[in-house]
Design a protein around this motif. Sequence first.
Motif, PDB file in Angstrom:
ATOM      1  N   ARG A 171       0.099  10.636  -8.546  1.00 47.68           N
ATOM      2  CA  ARG A 171      -0.906  10.474  -7.491  1.00 47.68           C
ATOM      3  C   ARG A 171      -1.728  11.743  -7.292  1.00 47.68           C
ATOM      4  NH1 ARG A 171       3.740   7.964  -4.820  1.00 47.68           N
ATOM      5  NH2 ARG A 171       3.431   5.707  -4.694  1.00 47.68           N
ATOM      6  N   ARG A 230      -4.291   4.402 -12.592  1.00 52.84           N
ATOM      7  CA  ARG A 230      -4.941   3.197 -12.074  1.00 52.84           C
ATOM      8  C   ARG A 230      -3.905   2.160 -11.653  1.00 52.84           C
ATOM      9  NH1 ARG A 230      -7.320   0.109 -15.031  1.00 52.84           N
ATOM     10  NH2 ARG A 230      -6.989   0.900 -17.138  1.00 52.84           N
ATOM     11  N   PHE A 233      -2.216   3.346  -8.368  1.00 53.91           N
ATOM     12  CA  PHE A 233      -3.089   3.185  -7.204  1.00 53.91           C
ATOM     13  C   PHE A 233      -3.220   1.713  -6.823  1.00 53.91           C
ATOM     14  CE2 PHE A 233      -5.411   7.317  -8.491  1.00 53.91           C
ATOM     15  CZ  PHE A 233      -4.444   8.062  -7.841  1.00 53.91           C
ATOM     16  N   ALA A 234      -3.249   0.837  -7.824  1.00 51.37           N
ATOM     17  CA  ALA A 234      -3.297  -0.599  -7.536  1.00 51.37           C
ATOM     18  C   ALA A 234      -2.009  -1.047  -6.851  1.00 51.37           C
ATOM     19  CB  ALA A 234      -3.519  -1.382  -8.829  1.00 51.37           C
ATOM     20  N   TYR A 235      -0.882  -0.485  -7.283  1.00 52.51           N
ATOM     21  CA  TYR A 235       0.407  -0.804  -6.663  1.00 52.51           C
ATOM     22  C   TYR A 235       0.446  -0.305  -5.218  1.00 52.51           C
ATOM     23  CZ  TYR A 235       5.393  -0.336  -5.637  1.00 52.51           C
ATOM     24  OH  TYR A 235       6.624  -0.391  -5.042  1.00 52.51           O
ATOM     25  N   ASP A 236      -0.080   0.893  -4.971  1.00 47.93           N
ATOM     26  CA  ASP A 236      -0.131   1.427  -3.605  1.00 47.93           C
ATOM     27  C   ASP A 236      -0.980   0.533  -2.704  1.00 47.93           C
ATOM     28  OD1 ASP A 236       1.471   3.540  -4.290  1.00 47.93           O
ATOM     29  OD2 ASP A 236      -0.183   4.928  -4.649  1.00 47.93           O
ATOM     30  N   LYS A 237      -2.096   0.063  -3.245  1.00 48.26           N
ATOM     31  CA  LYS A 237      -2.970  -0.819  -2.463  1.00 48.26           C
ATOM     32  C   LYS A 237      -2.260  -2.129  -2.149  1.00 48.26           C
ATOM     33  CE  LYS A 237      -7.622  -2.802  -2.442  1.00 48.26           C
ATOM     34  NZ  LYS A 237      -8.895  -2.948  -3.202  1.00 48.26           N
ATOM     35  N   TYR A 238      -1.516  -2.650  -3.128  1.00 44.28           N
ATOM     36  CA  TYR A 238      -0.764  -3.891  -2.913  1.00 44.28           C
ATOM     37  C   TYR A 238       0.277  -3.704  -1.813  1.00 44.28           C
ATOM     38  CZ  TYR A 238       3.105  -7.121  -3.721  1.00 44.28           C
ATOM     39  OH  TYR A 238       4.132  -8.013  -3.546  1.00 44.28           O
ATOM     40  N   ARG A 239       0.963  -2.560  -1.822  1.00 46.41           N
ATOM     41  CA  ARG A 239       1.974  -2.300  -0.791  1.00 46.41           C
ATOM     42  C   ARG A 239       1.343  -2.197   0.589  1.00 46.41           C
ATOM     43  NH1 ARG A 239       6.098   2.310  -1.597  1.00 46.41           N
ATOM     44  NH2 ARG A 239       4.187   3.534  -1.652  1.00 46.41           N
ATOM     45  N   GLN A 240       0.165  -1.585   0.676  1.00 48.83           N
ATOM     46  CA  GLN A 240      -0.518  -1.474   1.960  1.00 48.83           C
ATOM     47  C   GLN A 240      -0.891  -2.850   2.498  1.00 48.83           C
ATOM     48  OE1 GLN A 240      -3.829   1.114   1.204  1.00 48.83           O
ATOM     49  NE2 GLN A 240      -2.582   2.960   1.076  1.00 48.83           N
ATOM     50  N   ILE A 241      -1.425  -3.694   1.621  1.00 47.85           N
ATOM     51  CA  ILE A 241      -1.799  -5.049   2.044  1.00 47.85           C
ATOM     52  C   ILE A 241      -0.560  -5.828   2.476  1.00 47.85           C
ATOM     53  CG2 ILE A 241      -2.761  -7.244   1.253  1.00 47.85           C
ATOM     54  CD1 ILE A 241      -4.593  -5.648  -0.595  1.00 47.85           C
ATOM     55  N   LYS A 242       0.528  -5.674   1.728  1.00 48.06           N
ATOM     56  CA  LYS A 242       1.769  -6.375   2.057  1.00 48.06           C
ATOM     57  C   LYS A 242       2.322  -5.902   3.396  1.00 48.06           C
ATOM     58  CE  LYS A 242       6.235  -7.633   0.060  1.00 48.06           C
ATOM     59  NZ  LYS A 242       7.157  -7.450  -1.099  1.00 48.06           N
TER      60      LYS A 242
END
Length: 336
Positions: A171, A230, A233-242
């Motif tokens: 990160r 990439r 960061f996509a995984y981090d975004k998924y966790r935030q949405i979840k």
Amino acid sequence: DYHIQGMTIDTILQLVRLVLDNQYFVYNYKFYKQTQGGASGSLLTIPLVYIYLFYWQHDLLSNLINNNELFLRYRDEAFITWNRSEDELRSILTMAYTEFSQPIWNITEIGSTIHFRDIKISNDNGVLQTSVYHECMYHEPVLPPSLDLLQLPIQRNVWSWLRKSILKAIRYCSTEYSFKNELIHISIILRIHDFSDETFTQGHEEVIEDFGVTIRDEIACVPTYDTMRRHLFAYDKYRQIKAIKATQPPGPQQEIILQLPYPSNWDKTVIDNFEQEINHILKENFENHSQIKQLKIRILQTQENPFPIVHFLIKKRPDVNYLTLPDETKPKPYMY
């Protein structure tokens, strides 16, 4: 007349004033009343500081935005980019301070390379680069970094520590070169704590496998490290949405009612346990399914079964003449 969680704004202001006017502490066996500011870390002081900083930073933000600069704030710590003279920067900060009775921030560091919490930020010929920052003591890096105190101690759970350290490196490190240097740093820490190189290799390979790093992208050939970043960061975004969805109230749950035959010796307790087991299996296997995860199966207890249970459990072959009869002459199936 506007209300916030059932209280008027006037009531909230009175309660805030009540707390600020009645702050006391003991020092050197003497009792004191605090007349300015608030207790550090107080549940009330912290949000008040954020509100204070929010209004203070408006003029500064306007100046920075007009000059295409960056302004980042985490709680009461801030980071800005500045491409003019240091005197101009201090002049703007001084003007901002004059609008409030108390100082806001102390300037801790100005330069082409600084650190903001545990991230190192540098201006390399106009290109902003980042990497992991390590506190130094006696010209040697402190192991682990100060903010790693939030992680589990390496001796208690080396795999958790190693995974978090590698993910943080991905990160934070904007270049593959700084990432490789951080991996060397992590491997040195493991050796100091008597862990083998195999431990580092296995942990590193697991991270690579988890984020599906490939050398060739679907569109164009990209470096492996960029692909890994990439994906992370996509995984981090998924966790935030979840996490956001988890705080929202659940939607209506669809219920399916099944009338199933069961042995006559089953009582309500057995049926309830069977029903719970079915729903548990459903939830366990379809938790990420947008529709099926909302389903709930309920089994209704009936007084008697339409067929003996043995009728369903024994495999039977129908008569040949039944298969050859015209549809209108075939016996109708039992409906219930």
